[in-house]
Design an enzyme around this catalytic site. Structure first.
Site, PDB file in Angstrom:
ATOM      1  N   ASP A   8       0.852  -1.187   0.000  1.00 32.46           N
ATOM      2  CA  ASP A   8       0.000   0.000   0.000  1.00 32.46           C
ATOM      3  C   ASP A   8       0.894   1.245   0.000  1.00 32.46           C
ATOM      4  OD1 ASP A   8      -1.660   2.102   0.677  1.00 32.46           O
ATOM      5  OD2 ASP A   8      -2.590   1.089   2.372  1.00 32.46           O
ATOM      6  N   ILE A   9       0.772   2.062  -1.017  1.00 34.59           N
ATOM      7  CA  ILE A   9       1.671   3.210  -1.180  1.00 34.59           C
ATOM      8  C   ILE A   9       1.482   4.248  -0.065  1.00 34.59           C
ATOM      9  CG2 ILE A   9       0.242   4.687  -2.676  1.00 34.59           C
ATOM     10  CD1 ILE A   9       2.818   4.975  -4.466  1.00 34.59           C
ATOM     11  N   VAL A  31      -6.237   3.998  -5.800  1.00 30.62           N
ATOM     12  CA  VAL A  31      -5.129   4.547  -5.002  1.00 30.62           C
ATOM     13  C   VAL A  31      -5.412   6.004  -4.620  1.00 30.62           C
ATOM     14  CG1 VAL A  31      -3.671   5.205  -6.989  1.00 30.62           C
ATOM     15  CG2 VAL A  31      -2.608   4.595  -4.809  1.00 30.62           C
ATOM     16  N   ASP A  32      -6.120   6.711  -5.479  1.00 30.54           N
ATOM     17  CA  ASP A  32      -6.490   8.109  -5.207  1.00 30.54           C
ATOM     18  C   ASP A  32      -7.330   8.186  -3.921  1.00 30.54           C
ATOM     19  OD1 ASP A  32      -6.830  10.828  -5.643  1.00 30.54           O
ATOM     20  OD2 ASP A  32      -8.261  10.609  -7.287  1.00 30.54           O
ATOM     21  N   ILE A 122      -8.779   1.381 -12.594  1.00 29.13           N
ATOM     22  CA  ILE A 122     -10.041   1.882 -13.146  1.00 29.13           C
ATOM     23  C   ILE A 122      -9.876   2.346 -14.603  1.00 29.13           C
ATOM     24  CG2 ILE A 122     -11.757   3.737 -12.858  1.00 29.13           C
ATOM     25  CD1 ILE A 122     -11.095   3.415  -9.727  1.00 29.13           C
ATOM     26  N   TYR A 123      -8.698   2.831 -14.974  1.00 32.49           N
ATOM     27  CA  TYR A 123      -8.464   3.340 -16.333  1.00 32.49           C
ATOM     28  C   TYR A 123      -8.074   2.253 -17.337  1.00 32.49           C
ATOM     29  CZ  TYR A 123      -9.053   8.267 -14.937  1.00 32.49           C
ATOM     30  OH  TYR A 123      -9.553   9.474 -14.507  1.00 32.49           O
TER      31      TYR A 123
HETATM   32  N1  AR6 Z   1      -1.385   1.511  -2.965  1.00 30.57           N
HETATM   33  C1  AR6 Z   1      -0.766   1.251  -4.139  1.00 30.57           C
HETATM   34  N2  AR6 Z   1      -1.417   0.927  -5.273  1.00 30.57           N
HETATM   35  C2  AR6 Z   1      -2.763   0.860  -5.206  1.00 30.57           C
HETATM   36  C3  AR6 Z   1      -3.494   1.120  -4.014  1.00 30.57           C
HETATM   37  C4  AR6 Z   1      -2.735   1.467  -2.852  1.00 30.57           C
HETATM   38  N3  AR6 Z   1      -3.315   1.742  -1.692  1.00 30.57           N
HETATM   39  N4  AR6 Z   1      -4.814   0.959  -4.287  1.00 30.57           N
HETATM   40  C5  AR6 Z   1      -4.907   0.603  -5.592  1.00 30.57           C
HETATM   41  N5  AR6 Z   1      -3.686   0.521  -6.142  1.00 30.57           N
HETATM   42  P1  AR6 Z   1      -6.401   3.041  -9.873  1.00 30.57           P
HETATM   43  P2  AR6 Z   1      -6.137   4.442 -12.446  1.00 30.57           P
HETATM   44  C6  AR6 Z   1      -3.272   0.163  -7.522  1.00 30.57           C
HETATM   45  O1  AR6 Z   1      -7.730   2.493 -10.254  1.00 30.57           O
HETATM   46  O2  AR6 Z   1      -6.299   3.169 -13.204  1.00 30.57           O
HETATM   47  C7  AR6 Z   1      -9.554   6.898  -9.345  1.00 30.57           C
HETATM   48  O3  AR6 Z   1     -10.933   6.920  -9.118  1.00 30.57           O
HETATM   49  C8  AR6 Z   1      -4.200  -0.685  -8.343  1.00 30.57           C
HETATM   50  O4  AR6 Z   1      -3.997  -2.064  -8.076  1.00 30.57           O
HETATM   51  O5  AR6 Z   1      -6.195   3.537  -8.511  1.00 30.57           O
HETATM   52  O6  AR6 Z   1      -5.023   5.381 -12.856  1.00 30.57           O
HETATM   53  C9  AR6 Z   1      -9.010   8.245  -9.792  1.00 30.57           C
HETATM   54  O7  AR6 Z   1      -9.688   9.309  -9.142  1.00 30.57           O
HETATM   55  C10 AR6 Z   1      -3.750  -0.344  -9.764  1.00 30.57           C
HETATM   56  O8  AR6 Z   1      -2.710  -1.203 -10.191  1.00 30.57           O
HETATM   57  O9  AR6 Z   1      -5.953   4.257 -10.864  1.00 30.57           O
HETATM   58  C11 AR6 Z   1      -9.276   8.221 -11.254  1.00 30.57           C
HETATM   59  O10 AR6 Z   1     -10.598   8.587 -11.556  1.00 30.57           O
HETATM   60  C12 AR6 Z   1      -3.172   1.062  -9.642  1.00 30.57           C
HETATM   61  O11 AR6 Z   1      -3.161   1.372  -8.232  1.00 30.57           O
HETATM   62  C13 AR6 Z   1      -9.047   6.776 -11.645  1.00 30.57           C
HETATM   63  O12 AR6 Z   1      -9.300   6.036 -10.451  1.00 30.57           O
HETATM   64  C14 AR6 Z   1      -3.952   2.128 -10.350  1.00 30.57           C
HETATM   65  O13 AR6 Z   1      -5.348   1.886 -10.205  1.00 30.57           O
HETATM   66  C15 AR6 Z   1      -7.639   6.518 -12.070  1.00 30.57           C
HETATM   67  O14 AR6 Z   1      -7.520   5.210 -12.550  1.00 30.57           O
END
Ligand code: AR6
Length: 168
Positions: A8-9, A31-32, A122-123
């Protein structure tokens, strides 16, 4: 030095963590959501100030806030591309995220930084291609700029972790 971490970052103790945000900078899921929850209201407040000044953040660009309650001093918010088949400039836009986050980090005297796997949740950016781009950009950056002591790729899911492990 480039290192790989599974986890978890929001828990990583570095100068700056990178957030995979959206153009609104107002938070979201993935992650956001985790970063805003763990970092507290100060981060959102600063994001709103940036919005008021420049109207959010474009895809491939990056902005910086403090880390609020996080162990990290800063959060660098970058906006990855939504995957739409790969012919809409997605690879170049994802590369820009890594480049611009690294540039902004340097400009703020950051010497340790952690990246999540931008756009691969999500993207829907395909994870192998995203890993290739992330690693290529970071390796190219460190080849010409030695101001960063440590760059971490923080993989949350097993698939990304395995992909990075064979590539690094
Ligand atoms: N620590 C590290 N990595 C994580 C964590 C965490 N706590 N939680 C998830 N990931 P995503 P995107 C990973 O969906 O695809 C948001 O709603 C996850 O496994 O977070 O760039 C924003 O507001 C994945 O590999 O970001 C945008 O609307 C990676 O983080 C949208 O999602 C990215 O997944 C951005 O989508």
């Amino acid at each position: 030095m480039i290192s790989l971490i599974k986890g978890d970052i929001t828990k990583i103790k570095v100068n700056a963590i990178v957030n995979a945000a959206n153009t609104s900078l107002l938070g979201g899921g993935g992650v956001d959501g985790a970063i805003h929850r763990a970092g507290g209201a100060a981060i959102l407040e600063e994001c709103k100030q940036i919005r008021a000044k420049q109207g959010g953040c474009d895809v491939g660009e990056a902005v910086i806030t403090t880390g609020g309650n996080l162990p990290a001093k800063y959060v660098i918010h970058t906006v990855g591309p939504v995957w739409n088949g790969g012919h809409k400039g997605e690879p170049e836009l994802l590369a820009n995220c890594y480049r611009n986050a690294l540039r902004l980090a340097i400009a703020h005297g950051v010497n340790t930084i952690a990246f999540p796997n931008i756009s691969t949740g999500i993207y829907r950016f395909p994870k192998p291609e995203a890993a290739d781009i992330a690693i290529r950009e970071v390796q190219q950056f460190v080849a010409t700029d030695n101001s960063l002591d440590e760059i971490f790729f923080v993989c949350f899911d097993d698939e990304n972790y395995s992909l990075y492990k064979v590539r690094l």
